[in-house]
Each structure stands twice: as structure tokens, then as C-alpha cells.
Design an enzyme around this catalytic site. Structure first.
Site, PDB file in Angstrom:
ATOM      1  N   CYS A  47       0.961  -1.208  -0.123  1.00  0.00           N
ATOM      2  CA  CYS A  47       0.055  -0.228   0.106  1.00  0.00           C
ATOM      3  C   CYS A  47       0.826   1.330   0.056  1.00  0.00           C
ATOM      4  O   CYS A  47       0.558   2.222  -0.685  1.00  0.00           O
ATOM      5  CB  CYS A  47      -1.095   0.118   1.174  1.00  0.00           C
ATOM      6  SG  CYS A  47      -2.361  -1.504   1.016  1.00  0.00           S
ATOM      7  N   THR A  48       1.984   1.197   0.785  1.00  0.00           N
ATOM      8  CA  THR A  48       2.729   2.311   0.573  1.00  0.00           C
ATOM      9  C   THR A  48       3.665   2.563  -0.665  1.00  0.00           C
ATOM     10  O   THR A  48       3.548   3.541  -1.244  1.00  0.00           O
ATOM     11  CB  THR A  48       3.905   1.897   1.844  1.00  0.00           C
ATOM     12  OG1 THR A  48       3.354   2.167   3.115  1.00  0.00           O
ATOM     13  CG2 THR A  48       4.957   3.246   1.911  1.00  0.00           C
TER      14      THR A  48
END
Length: 159
Positions: A47-48
Site C-alpha cells: 500500500c505504501t
């Protein structure tokens, strides 16, 4: 578990709390394209990486007239921390009851190491200026995804 929203369908309306304060309503963005991406959890590796890819290309996306919005079940406090930590330059929206994710079909059964659970399937929807879904990616692989999104927005604006 809902069916996926497909290209050509009207994008489901939403009005979600933003990490910037206030709420963001899809209908208020009508007239320009929207990149709506669903991700499982703030500050996790995939997600980062995805958020930072959109951050790094956000000016290019905005220059095409589009708005980027990230959505996960995390609350606005978690989003604000995530956004600040990685200097994200677009709003993150809280969908704690996953109603919007369900409406788009992004809330799916997941199987990780034999453990079955419900959660967000990493997915992206490009919504055109009229509020219709123009392009859908149902199982996003992060590497190169930002370019695919930009290509889809260009195809919309050139049409």
C-alpha cells in the site's frame, strides 16, 4: 460480496470522510476524471509503494485534469499519519464499514496462507467526467500501475 462495477457503468456515489477534514462526495467532482483506488491498509509495504507511486505522478495526473483519491477501511487519523509520513499529495478517504468498497466490488473474500477472510482487493477505477466508470483494474500489481492509470486518463481526455 458484491459484483465488480464494470467499465461503462455509472460509478456508485459516495460521501466519505477525508484525512484532510470534511467529506468528499463523488458528485462534487463531476466534470473531470477521478482515479479512485482501493487499498487494504495504511503503512503496509504494498500500500505504501502504491501510494508513493501515485504521489510521485500526482502532478502529471492533475495536469490531465484528474483527481486521485485513495480509499481504505482505516480511519481518518490513520490516514493522516500515513499521508504525513510519506508526504502524500492527494486525499485518503475512510471507508470503515466498507460500504463504498462493497458498492464497487472491491470488498472480497481473500485467502492468505489458507486463512479465508474478507478485505479490500487492491483495485483502481478511473471514472470519467460524466460519472461513468471508464477503466477498472481488479487485482492491481503495483509495479507500473501508475503508468497504466495515466494512459487510461490520456485515452479519456483524447477521446
Amino acid at each position: 460480496m458484491s459484483d465488480w462495477i464494470e467499465a461503462g457503468q455509472k460509478a456508485p456515489a459516495f460521501n466519505l470522510a477525508s484525512d484532510e477534514g470534511g467529506k468528499i462526495r463523488l458528485s462534487s467532482l463531476k466534470g473531470s476524471p477521478v482515479v479512485l483506488y482501493f487499498y487494504p491498509k495504511d503503512d503496509t509495504p504494498g500500500c505504501t509503494k502504491e501510494a508513493c507511486a501515485f504521489r510521485d505522478r500526482c502532478e502529471e495526473i492533475q495536469a490531465l485534469g484528474a483527481t486521485v483519491l485513495g480509499v481504505s477501511p482505516d480511519d481518518t487519523a490513520s490516514h493522516a499519519k500515513f499521508r504525513s509520513k510519506y508526504e502524500l499529495n492527494f486525499p485518503l478517504l475512510a471507508d470503515p464499514d466498507h460500504k463504498v468498497a462493497e458498492a464497487y466490488g472491491a470488498w472480497r473474500e481473500k485467502n492468505m496462507y489458507g486463512k479465508i477472510s474478507m478485505g479490500i482487493q487492491r483495485s483502481t477505477f478511473v471514472i470519467d467526467a460524466e460519472g461513468k466508470v471508464a477503466k477498472v483494474w481488479k487485482r492491481v500489481k503495483v509495479d507500473g500501475h501508475d503508468q497504466h492509470v495515466i494512459d487510461a486518463i490520456k485515452a479519456l481526455t483524447e477521446a
